[in-house]
Design an enzyme around this catalytic site. Structure first.
Site, PDB file in Angstrom:
ATOM      1  N   HIS A 111       0.829  -1.202   0.000  1.00 26.38           N
ATOM      2  CA  HIS A 111       0.000   0.000   0.000  1.00 26.38           C
ATOM      3  C   HIS A 111       0.864   1.252   0.000  1.00 26.38           C
ATOM      4  CE1 HIS A 111      -2.387  -3.325   1.612  1.00 26.38           C
ATOM      5  NE2 HIS A 111      -3.468  -2.683   1.246  1.00 26.38           N
ATOM      6  N   HIS A 348      -4.055   3.121  -3.475  1.00 22.62           N
ATOM      7  CA  HIS A 348      -4.216   2.661  -2.088  1.00 22.62           C
ATOM      8  C   HIS A 348      -3.468   1.360  -1.828  1.00 22.62           C
ATOM      9  CE1 HIS A 348      -6.130   1.270   1.632  1.00 22.62           C
ATOM     10  NE2 HIS A 348      -6.287   0.126   1.003  1.00 22.62           N
ATOM     11  N   GLU A 496     -17.736  -3.650  24.191  1.00 28.00           N
ATOM     12  CA  GLU A 496     -16.915  -4.855  24.309  1.00 28.00           C
ATOM     13  C   GLU A 496     -15.711  -4.818  23.373  1.00 28.00           C
ATOM     14  OE1 GLU A 496     -20.150  -4.869  23.520  1.00 28.00           O
ATOM     15  OE2 GLU A 496     -21.158  -5.566  25.333  1.00 28.00           O
ATOM     16  N   HIS A 559     -28.479 -14.660  24.546  1.00 32.91           N
ATOM     17  CA  HIS A 559     -27.483 -14.493  25.605  1.00 32.91           C
ATOM     18  C   HIS A 559     -26.758 -15.796  25.960  1.00 32.91           C
ATOM     19  CE1 HIS A 559     -29.327 -10.625  25.869  1.00 32.91           C
ATOM     20  NE2 HIS A 559     -28.665 -10.262  26.942  1.00 32.91           N
TER      21      HIS A 559
END
Lengths: 749, 749
Positions: A111, A348, A496, A559
């Site tokens: 890149h 890129h 999280e 859950h």
């Protein structure tokens, strides 16, 4: 000679300290350096050969007051004649660009776009701003740099190369992205000293940077003294549009703002191009406004391609803002310098091609061979070796003084810096007998955390807004917050993914940090990308994952983890531990702390579990072991295998079967990975090849259990989603019962 | 009788249409309703029994101009005397609160806090604003509601109950969170008609809502005509602080702003409490400012507890803003009404307890028994049955006219609405012979997508900024953008998690939608939580996951999946497909489209793969099948098993071994789940029990392969992280070679 170097450094620091007061502009920079007639750059350079040996003699820099605006290190460049400076800077910047171009070209992979656009900020950071010692990439008080846009790694390799890091020599640049090289396709801390963290998956790096900055703020608050600022460094990060789009970066930016991480300075490479083209097609939000909402200080550098002074001024301003992290939006041109590919997605992620490389050489006036570093550029950068050694030496001397005055704190800090754990720490782990009442392993986990908090100075952590469910509070400490950064309980909020990646940053800040983080086991799905990086980057993070099965009951299938144990058992370099009771929970913590180069996941129950006879810390260390047995000659009629909350079921089934005269062995299989690492003889002693009558029980997917139970065994588990109901009902309805194990045992034996 | 009902409805709609023009305030509401002397509420009620049977006769509402401000449905409540109204509204709101309190109390499990705080907005939405038919929860043109804060599901169950949905009767409320009930612990679309999507994992719901709103905007742009607005509904969502903290919600909010989803109206339940306590400890950002940056319209309702008119006015304002999604920040008190637990985390996720329930009854003046719905409340809500039937009838009539005029469009739309695929669609799938040059399966995937785009009107999708790497563009279509919502290529930006969850929303909008989404296979880690919900919620999403192994080469271990195949094979209700060539790629699409109630993941190669003799679409449908064999009597000397790019290696190894005289069977194992579902006889015909000499090869974790190869087989795979180097080098260094398979085959046979 060395003293002249040191004096130069301290004079420069002093000059900067004076210049800083009451000014945020860059205009005083030139006048100051001429007014004080600081030594020219060549003076510094001449000291490079012996500076490191004289390290202990380096005079200390003037003391800084805690909380006051920090003096900014005088950049050596300031002492240069302005004209020389800019042309040399430009030359250095183009060196960086072409090292990237040439390496990508040689590999025909990589890149080039980002390094070409970000070379100016990269140059200023590594040449003028950052404090580091190239000959000791692990020097504790170094500034940290994270390339969150990790695909642009040739930028970092070029900078490490110029700065004199031994990890990136010319031959390493030439073997970019090749087998066994130190210059892999994305930055990897475990391959390349000087690279702090492992990036590439977008957004991870800025999250790691937040963790690194948190670690600094925490240690500074905990160990700095009014007369000794022993912890004092910055965290810099470059992130791109891709990182900005990822949710994780918003999570951690929100936390960084909340925590007021003033020494975190992030450069947003605002180049308007991502792989699919112009960011207009998917990314039209106002990043500035969003970050304002997140509590950051924002600066816009409009000309990131050649606006060196703008970049410098921005960094100066960022450092002056001590109560907020700063986002410097640097508008750049991706692939700057390439006449036909700049400002397009085509630059890129692919080599420019020989023709366009030539055109770019023409365009930027670069007459050199591939991989060439012009002498004046080389010579300019060469001072960092001496300067870095001096910085470390100075700090070492400071630490020696600190140690004399503050022995206890110094010992703790040293443990965090070196990763050497206090002797006998494991004696703090609690042990249990069957007489101790049943308890949930999440509660037993809290007992362990609280016991370890007293003996492990690097233990810090918290939960994603489930502290009272995960049972993760260290009761003797308060919360790490903006105003109380010395505290050790971290409140991550419901983030999280950011939590895991921040813990990676903390773990990789210093080897003695032991970050832990917690949520429900099923929500590892939200943070799996960060957990995988823990494993890959060898970051010792302890994942405290409670509510580990249908045993959580009424919350239902969204859950209830099913496939999660299997999914982590399949992941390299991570320990998946599922303890069954008190001793096994303690054993799991022992293992997690002992494994300095791999993370651990502890799957813990919501429901109460009895303390079983036969469980032990030592057993856990072997991964699988016999907890009860009435067979002789290593020839049981049947082997019953359980993990976690189901070990109790296997245990009871064993008792039932023995009543009927069977020779039954009950085995706890708390960690497959650890068992795999045992000797063949040990494995045979637990699971004799001749005994094919095996039954396993685990409240999770049976996927993978054939390895343990063999073709003739029977795995009792759950190969569908869970259900919302009281836990005992689900266990019964799903057939996870003593009766089912007894029946299966009879079937297979 | 029926005509009076219809007239009532159309009159009301007309009144509202008039009232709306040139006004955003609520003040004209009262005067208008009195000026027009609309029929009173009781008139509506009396029609409930037969309205549905007369559906086709319902007169059509005045035509709406596309793009103009939409007329808002006249709420029946407006026709009531103001004093009665407010007291009845309050009574209805308290009914909702106590149904939640009582159900959680009876279950001794659940989350009363949110329903108690959000009851007012819930009441206004379901009673005054939303258009739905309780007796047909699947009526196409219904407004969609998503409770992103899914733990507060008793709010939704109470509302569905009051509104007359058959899925939530009184006995269902009484069996909240019990085995087999229709009222599980979090909202589950597959359990409870009326629930649109499955929520609970935070942030997923708002992402689903963005998908639902995208689906509406797309279909409206594609099928509405100047004289018939056949698609026209809103998407409402309630999300809490927890959702707001999750990164996924920022990802999708950024996209919703970018796309200008004006008919998405999200209520942010701003109650300042999360599980760990006051949100001050981890969440101090300005959500308003952030959403402003994301391009949303923002309204703040300061009194969400009793400010009914404020809520109404906010919704009206939100509807008037047609070019931006609206966030209505509603400040509420969690657990409103509970004298000792309101505004505290203790009311979030646990039953109040008998004593506090009594205190709350006292406090809110609620004299009724548990689960009691007062007669006047019941009677007030009962009109929705008639009204809903009338709405659907009216729409059916409209559609019948539409069908007459626009047969082609109607057929397409019908296919999307019903999920019935056009006959013979599968004939569009390409097939291949070994003569067709080798190609990457990612390219073959694009050929399939482009072939299917022509025959499957519901196929929409795109990539997370990797369209040109994932090869996911449908070339005959443009981009779904704010100004071109009729187009079918979606640009998700680098937002994998949001992408997956948006696709869940699209899939669950209408059964004929077939959304696909794409990124590198390793980045399923970023979106795993959304993928799991696809599986659980039975959402047919096709995950196009390219760069599926070390075969991607230089990008290195951060980009190379290892454990991912195993991790999805362990997940319930999802198909993990790894095609080896052209025919298998086509077969994978066939399977993915055919499986209406489960998602599929296609793992596709970056590198070229030859078209092998013996592969077939039919083979893929069986999961595992023989691609080449020189054995007789189902007794090969050895069975070689491969998947995806490694099938070629197994194939060549087979040829080598046959040269040495061996009877070799080569098996493609493209989908373990499908193979598992075959008959025992078929399985035996592919993998005869007697043949234990089996070798598998797959560029991924060997975890789980014992199930296929047995204890005596040998699995060749990768049980460590990958490396950055050209792909052929890594294959060789990692031992994934023809030679290794040949050697292993000799070892085991």
């Amino acid at each position: 000679m060395t003293s002249s170097s040191s004096v130069t450094l301290s004079q420069a620091l002093l000059a900067r300290a004076i210049s800083h007061h009451g000014s945020n502009s860059t205009s005083d920079r030139v006048s100051l350096s001429s007014a004080l007639s600081l030594p020219t750059f060549s003076g510094l350079k001449s000291t490079s050969s012996s500076a490191s040996s004289a390290s202990s003699k380096a005079p200390r820099v003037p003391r800084r007051r805690l909380g006051a605006a920090r003096p900014v290190r005088a950049a050596a460049v300031e002492t240069l004649d302005k004209t020389t400076e800019t042309s040399l800077v430009e030359k250095s910047v183009n060196t960086i660009r072409f090292l990237a171009i040439d390496a990508v070209e040689k590999a025909n992979s990589g890149h080039p776009g980002l390094p070409m656009g970000c070379a100016p900020m990269g140059h200023i950071l590594y040449d003028e701003i950052m404090r580091y010692n190239p000959k000791n990439p692990y020097w504790f008080n170094r500034d940290r740099f994270v390339l969150s846009a990790g695909h642009g790694c040739m930028l970092q390799y070029a900078l490490l190369h110029l700065a004199g890091y031994d990890s990136v020599k010319e031959e390493d640049l030439k073997s970019f992205r090749q087998w066994g090289s130190k210059t892999p396709g994305h930055p990897e801390n475990f391959e390349t000293p000087g690279v702090e963290v492992t990036t590439g998956p977008l957004g991870q790096g800025i999250a790691n940077a937040v963790g690194l900055a948190l670690a600094e703020k925490h240690l500074a608050a905990r160990y700095n003294k009014p007369d000794s600022e022993i912890v004092d460094h910055y965290t810099y990060c470059i992130l791109g549009d891709g990182c900005q789009m990822e949710g994780i970066s918003n999570e951690v930016a929100s936390l960084a703002g909340h925590w007021g991480l003033g020494k975190l300075i992030a450069f947003y490479d605002d180049n308007h191009i991502s792989i699919d083209g112009d960011t207009e097609i998917a990314f039209t939000e106002s990043v500035d406004t969003r970050f304002e909402g997140l509590g950051w200080h924002i600066i816009w550098v409009k000309n990131g391609n050649t606006g060196y002074d703008e970049i410098r001024a921005a960094i100066k301003e960022a450092k002056a803002v001590t109560d907020k992290p700063t986002l410097i939006k640097v508008t750049t041109t991706i692939g700057f310098g390439s006449p036909n590919k700049a400002n397009s997605y085509s630059v890129h992620g692919a080599a420019l091609g020989a023709k366009e490389v030539d055109a770019t050489r023409q365009n930027l006036g670069w007459p050199y061979e591939p991989f060439h570093v012009p002498e004046d550029v080389k010579s300019h950068w060469s001072r960092h070796t001496a300067e870095g050694s001096a910085l470390e030496a100075e700090w070492n001397a400071k630490f020696a003084e600190y140690e004399k005055k503050y022995a206890e704190e110094a010992a703790e800090l040293k443990s965090i810096i070196t990763g050497e754990l206090p002797a006998g720490w494991e004696k703090a782990l609690p042990t249990y007998t069957p007489e101790v009442p049943a308890d949930a392993t999440r509660n037993l986990s809290q007992a362990n955390l609280n016991a370890l908090a007293k003996v492990l100075p690097g233990l810090v952590g918290g939960s994603a807004d489930l502290a009272s469910s995960n049972m993760t509070l260290m009761k003797m400490f308060g919360d790490f917050q903006k105003g109380t950064p010395e505290e050790r309980n971290i409140r991550f909020g419901v983030r999280e993914h950011g939590m895991g990646a921040i813990c990676n940053g903390i773990a990789l800040h210093s080897p003695g940090f032991i970050p832990y983080c917690a949520t429900f086991f099923v929500f590892t799905d939200y943070m799996r990308a960060a957990i995988r990086i823990s494993a890959l980057a060898e970051a010792r993070v302890i994942y405290v994952m409670t509510h580990d099965s249908i045993g959580l009951g009424e919350d239902g299938p969204t859950h209830q983890p099913i496939e999660h144990l299997a999914s982590f058992r399949a992941m390299p370099n991570i320990l998946m531990l599922r303890p069954a009771d008190g001793n096994e929970t303690a054993g799991s913590y022992k293992v997690a702390v002992d494994n300095k180069k791999r993370p651990s996941i502890l799957a813990l129950s919501r429901q109460k579990l009895p303390n079983l006879a036969g469980t032990s810390i030592e057993g856990v260390e072997k991964g699988g072991y016999i907890v009860s047995d009435n067979s002789t000659g290593n020839k049981p009629d049947v082997i019953l295998i359980g993990t976690g909350s189901e070990l109790e079921i296997a245990y009871k089934a064993g008792e039932e079967l023995r009543k009927e005269g069977k020779a039954v062995r009950v085995v706890s299989f708390v960690s497959w990975e650890l068992f795999d690492e045992q000797s063949d003889a040990y494995k045979e002693s637990v699971l004799p090849t001749a005994v094919t009558a095996r039954v396993s029980i685990e409240a999770g997917s049976t996927f993978g259990w054939e390895k343990i139970i063999g073709s003739k065994g029977k795995a009792i588990g759950i190969d569908r989603f869970g259900a919302s109901a009281p836990a005992p009902t689900i266990y019964k309805e799903y057939g996870l019962t003593v009766e089912a194990v007894v029946a299966a045992a009879k079937e297979v034996s």
